[in-house]
Design a protein around this motif. Structure first.
Motif, mmCIF file in Angstrom:
data_model
loop_
_atom_site.group_PDB
_atom_site.id
_atom_site.type_symbol
_atom_site.label_atom_id
_atom_site.label_comp_id
_atom_site.label_asym_id
_atom_site.label_seq_id
_atom_site.Cartn_x
_atom_site.Cartn_y
_atom_site.Cartn_z
ATOM 1 N N GLY A 138 -60.490 28.373 33.809
ATOM 2 C CA GLY A 138 -61.065 27.200 34.446
ATOM 3 C C GLY A 138 -60.583 25.981 33.707
ATOM 4 N N MET A 139 -61.202 24.844 33.975
ATOM 5 C CA MET A 139 -60.802 23.632 33.286
ATOM 6 C C MET A 139 -61.038 23.804 31.785
ATOM 7 N N GLY A 140 -59.996 23.633 31.013
ATOM 8 C CA GLY A 140 -60.106 23.812 29.568
ATOM 9 C C GLY A 140 -59.648 25.176 29.100
ATOM 10 N N TYR A 141 -59.410 26.101 30.021
ATOM 11 C CA TYR A 141 -58.932 27.439 29.662
ATOM 12 C C TYR A 141 -57.675 27.731 30.495
ATOM 13 N N GLY A 142 -56.521 27.708 29.864
ATOM 14 C CA GLY A 142 -55.292 27.992 30.591
ATOM 15 C C GLY A 142 -55.027 26.962 31.661
ATOM 16 N N LEU A 143 -54.956 25.695 31.274
ATOM 17 C CA LEU A 143 -54.760 24.619 32.237
ATOM 18 C C LEU A 143 -53.463 24.788 33.013
ATOM 19 N N VAL A 144 -53.322 23.957 34.048
ATOM 20 C CA VAL A 144 -52.157 24.025 34.922
ATOM 21 C C VAL A 144 -50.858 23.935 34.130
ATOM 22 N N HIS A 145 -50.777 23.020 33.164
ATOM 23 C CA HIS A 145 -49.523 22.816 32.447
ATOM 24 C C HIS A 145 -49.158 23.994 31.565
ATOM 25 N N GLN A 146 -50.109 24.909 31.314
ATOM 26 C CA GLN A 146 -49.814 26.106 30.531
ATOM 27 C C GLN A 146 -49.601 27.320 31.422
ATOM 28 N N SER A 147 -50.459 27.491 32.394
ATOM 29 C CA SER A 147 -50.419 28.712 33.197
ATOM 30 C C SER A 147 -49.334 28.709 34.258
ATOM 31 N N LEU A 148 -49.025 27.543 34.846
ATOM 32 C CA LEU A 148 -48.025 27.518 35.916
ATOM 33 C C LEU A 148 -46.604 27.786 35.411
ATOM 34 N N PRO A 149 -46.130 27.130 34.323
ATOM 35 C CA PRO A 149 -44.809 27.497 33.806
ATOM 36 C C PRO A 149 -44.733 28.971 33.409
ATOM 37 N N PHE A 150 -45.838 29.516 32.896
ATOM 38 C CA PHE A 150 -45.897 30.942 32.560
ATOM 39 C C PHE A 150 -45.684 31.773 33.823
ATOM 40 N N ALA A 151 -46.422 31.457 34.885
ATOM 41 C CA ALA A 151 -46.292 32.194 36.150
ATOM 42 C C ALA A 151 -44.881 32.081 36.707
ATOM 43 N N ALA A 152 -44.282 30.885 36.600
ATOM 44 C CA ALA A 152 -42.925 30.683 37.119
ATOM 45 C C ALA A 152 -41.900 31.492 36.328
ATOM 46 N N ALA A 153 -42.063 31.562 35.005
ATOM 47 C CA ALA A 153 -41.144 32.343 34.176
ATOM 48 C C ALA A 153 -41.215 33.828 34.530
ATOM 49 N N VAL A 154 -42.430 34.321 34.778
ATOM 50 C CA VAL A 154 -42.585 35.721 35.175
ATOM 51 C C VAL A 154 -41.953 35.952 36.534
ATOM 52 N N LEU A 155 -42.202 35.041 37.477
ATOM 53 C CA LEU A 155 -41.649 35.187 38.815
ATOM 54 C C LEU A 155 -40.121 35.186 38.796
ATOM 55 N N GLU A 156 -39.533 34.304 37.980
ATOM 56 C CA GLU A 156 -38.077 34.257 37.875
ATOM 57 C C GLU A 156 -37.534 35.574 37.304
ATOM 58 N N ALA A 157 -38.206 36.117 36.287
ATOM 59 C CA ALA A 157 -37.767 37.378 35.687
ATOM 60 C C ALA A 157 -37.893 38.534 36.679
ATOM 61 N N VAL A 158 -38.978 38.528 37.451
ATOM 62 C CA VAL A 158 -39.173 39.594 38.442
ATOM 63 C C VAL A 158 -38.079 39.553 39.490
ATOM 64 N N ARG A 159 -37.785 38.364 39.982
ATOM 65 C CA ARG A 159 -36.784 38.242 41.031
ATOM 66 C C ARG A 159 -35.382 38.564 40.524
ATOM 67 N N ALA A 160 -35.132 38.236 39.251
ATOM 68 C CA ALA A 160 -33.809 38.492 38.687
ATOM 69 C C ALA A 160 -33.584 39.952 38.344
ATOM 70 N N SER A 161 -34.673 40.695 38.190
ATOM 71 C CA SER A 161 -34.536 42.097 37.789
ATOM 72 C C SER A 161 -34.202 42.978 38.991
ATOM 73 N N SER A 162 -33.595 44.096 38.718
ATOM 74 C CA SER A 162 -33.298 45.083 39.756
ATOM 75 C C SER A 162 -34.365 46.156 39.702
ATOM 76 N N PRO A 163 -35.221 46.223 40.725
ATOM 77 C CA PRO A 163 -36.304 47.207 40.705
ATOM 78 C C PRO A 163 -35.774 48.623 40.562
ATOM 79 N N VAL A 164 -36.391 49.366 39.671
ATOM 80 C CA VAL A 164 -36.044 50.772 39.480
ATOM 81 C C VAL A 164 -37.279 51.597 39.807
ATOM 82 N N PRO A 165 -37.300 52.311 40.942
ATOM 83 C CA PRO A 165 -38.488 53.073 41.323
ATOM 84 C C PRO A 165 -38.845 54.104 40.276
#
Length: 332
Positions: A252-279
Motif C-alpha cells: 500500500g502507500m508506504g510499502y513498495g511504492l510505484v517507483h519501486q514496484s513498477l520497475p521491478f515488475a517491468a524487469a521481470v516481464l522483460e526477462a520472461v519475454r526474453a527467455s525461451s520457455p522450456v516445458p
C-alpha cells in the motif's frame, strides 16, 4: 535531428533514429521518473505522438508507445497518473509552435509498422538485481529468479504455511501489477476484475484483495496494490487473493511504492519475454526452493516461534505445525 526540447522536469534529446528522455532530479519530479533517470526510446517503439493544450498556460506532448514495445508501460497497464507518465512532456504555452513542429517531425520518423503491436521489447528497463519491500514481504530479482521472503509482521498465515518462495523465470508467463494509487483502490479493496496487469502470454487474471489474514492492520494511506507472478503451472487455475497467494506480494502507500514496484515488475516481464520457455517434464515437481541458500539459524528459530503462535491461535493444525516445523529444521 540532434535537437533538444526542454520542458518542465523532462528533456527530450533527438537523434536520428531515437530520442533520449531525461528526467530532472528535484522535489517536484515524481519519484518514478527520478528512479528511471533517463530512457532511450527508438522511434520504432512509438505508434504516434499527441499534442494538446495543458493546464495553467502549458502545452503537452505525449509520445505514444506501441503495445509490447515497452515492458514498463505494459506492466503498468494504463494505471499511471499523468504526472508519472514517462512519455509526457509539458512545455510553456509560448512554445506551442515549437512543440507542434517536433510532434510532426516525430510522426515523420515513425516506422511503417507503427500501428502494429511490437513483437519484442524495444525499450530497456532498469536491469536486475532489483528488490523492494512490500507490506507482507521482500521481493528480490537477481535476473534468473524472483524470491519472496515473508515478514512475520505482515504476511498472512497462508503464506507462512508455505514459507518463503523462489520462482525461476522459465516457470513464469508474465506478471500482474496493480498500483495502490489506481482508481477505485483508495480506502477500499480492489474490485474483482479491476486493473489487469501485463503478461508475456495472454491477459492477466482477475482478482480482488482484502485483509492480510493476520489480524494486524492493513497498509496505511489508501488502497492496496500488489505484484503477482503468473506461473506456467497455474495457467488454468483461478487466482487467489493476493494477500494469500504465495506468488504475490501486497503493498500500500508506504510499502513498495510505484517507483519501486513498477520497475521491478517491468524487469521481470522483460526477462520472461526474453527467455525461451522450456516445458517441465510431465509429473516433475515445480520446486520453488531450488538453489535456495541455507538459512540463518536465528531466522529459522524466529519462524518456528511464529508458527507456534499461529498453532496456539488455532490457525494451524497439529499436523500442519509439525510438518512445517520439520521442513524448517531440515534447512539448517
Amino acid at each position: 535531428m540532434g535537437d533538444v526540447l526542454a520542458g518542465f522536469q523532462t528533456v527530450w534529446e533527438f537523434d536520428t533514429d531515437s530520442m533520449l528522455i531525461r528526467f530532472e532530479r528535484g522535489i517536484r519530479t515524481p519519484k518514478l521518473l527520478q528512479a528511471l533517470g533517463e530512457r532511450r526510446i527508438p522511434f520504432e517503439a512509438l505508434s504516434g505522438v499527441e499534442f494538446a493544450v495543458g493546464k495553467r498556460g502549458t502545452v503537452v506532448l505525449r509520445a505514444v508507445p506501441r503495445p509490447g514495445a515497452d515492458p514498463l508501460m505494459d506492466a503498468a497497464g494504463g494505471q499511471l497518473k499523468e504526472a508519472y507518465d514517462p512519455y509526457r512532456l509539458v512545455l510553456p504555452a509560448e512554445r506551442e509552435t515549437l512543440a507542434d513542429y517536433y510532434a510532426e517531425r516525430i510522426r515523420e520518423s515513425l516506422c511503417p509498422d507503427a500501428d502494429v503491436p511490437a513483437e519484442a521489447h524495444l525499450v530497456s528497463v532498469p536491469p536486475a538485481p532489483q528488490s523492494f519491500k512490500a507490506y507482507d514481504g521482500k521481493a528480490s530479482f537477481d535476473g534468473k529468479a524472483i524470491s519472496f521472503r515473508w515478514f512475520w509482521t505482515g504476511a498472512s498465515s497462508e503464506k507462512w504455511k508455505v514459507g518463503d518462495q523462489r520462482f525461476r523465470i522459465d516457470e513464469l508467463t508474465g506478471v500482474e501489477w496493480r498500483s495502490p494509487e489506481s482508481r477505485g483502490s483508495a480506502g477500499t479493496a480492489p474490485k474483482e476484475g479491476s486493473a489487469k496487469g501485463a503478461a508475456a502470454k495472454g491477459g492477466a487474471a482477475k482478482d480482488g484483495t482484502a485483509g492480510n489474514g493476520t489480524g494486524k492492520a492493513a497498509p496505511k494511506g489508501g488502497g492496496h496494490g500488489y505484484l503477482r507472478l503468473l506461473r506456467r503451472s497455474a495457467e488454468n487455475e483461478p487466482p487467489g487473493r493476493p494477500d494469500q497467494d504465495p506468488a504475490a506480494v501486497v503493498f500500500g502507500m508506504g510499502y513498495g511504492l510505484v517507483h519501486q514496484s513498477l520497475p521491478f515488475a517491468a524487469a521481470v516481464l522483460e526477462a520472461v519475454r526474453a527467455s525461451s520457455p522450456v516445458p517441465c517434464a510431465e509429473g516433475a515437481p515445480s520446486s520453488n526452493r531450488a538453489g535456495a541458500p541455507r538459512r540463518d539459524p536465528a531466522d529459522i528459530a524466529e519462524r518456528i516461534r511464529h508458527l507456534g503462535e499461529l498453532h496456539t491461535a488455532g490457525l494451524l493444525t497439529d499436523d500442519e505445525f509439525s510438518a512445517k516445523k520439520a521442513e524448517l529444521l531440515a534447512e539448517l
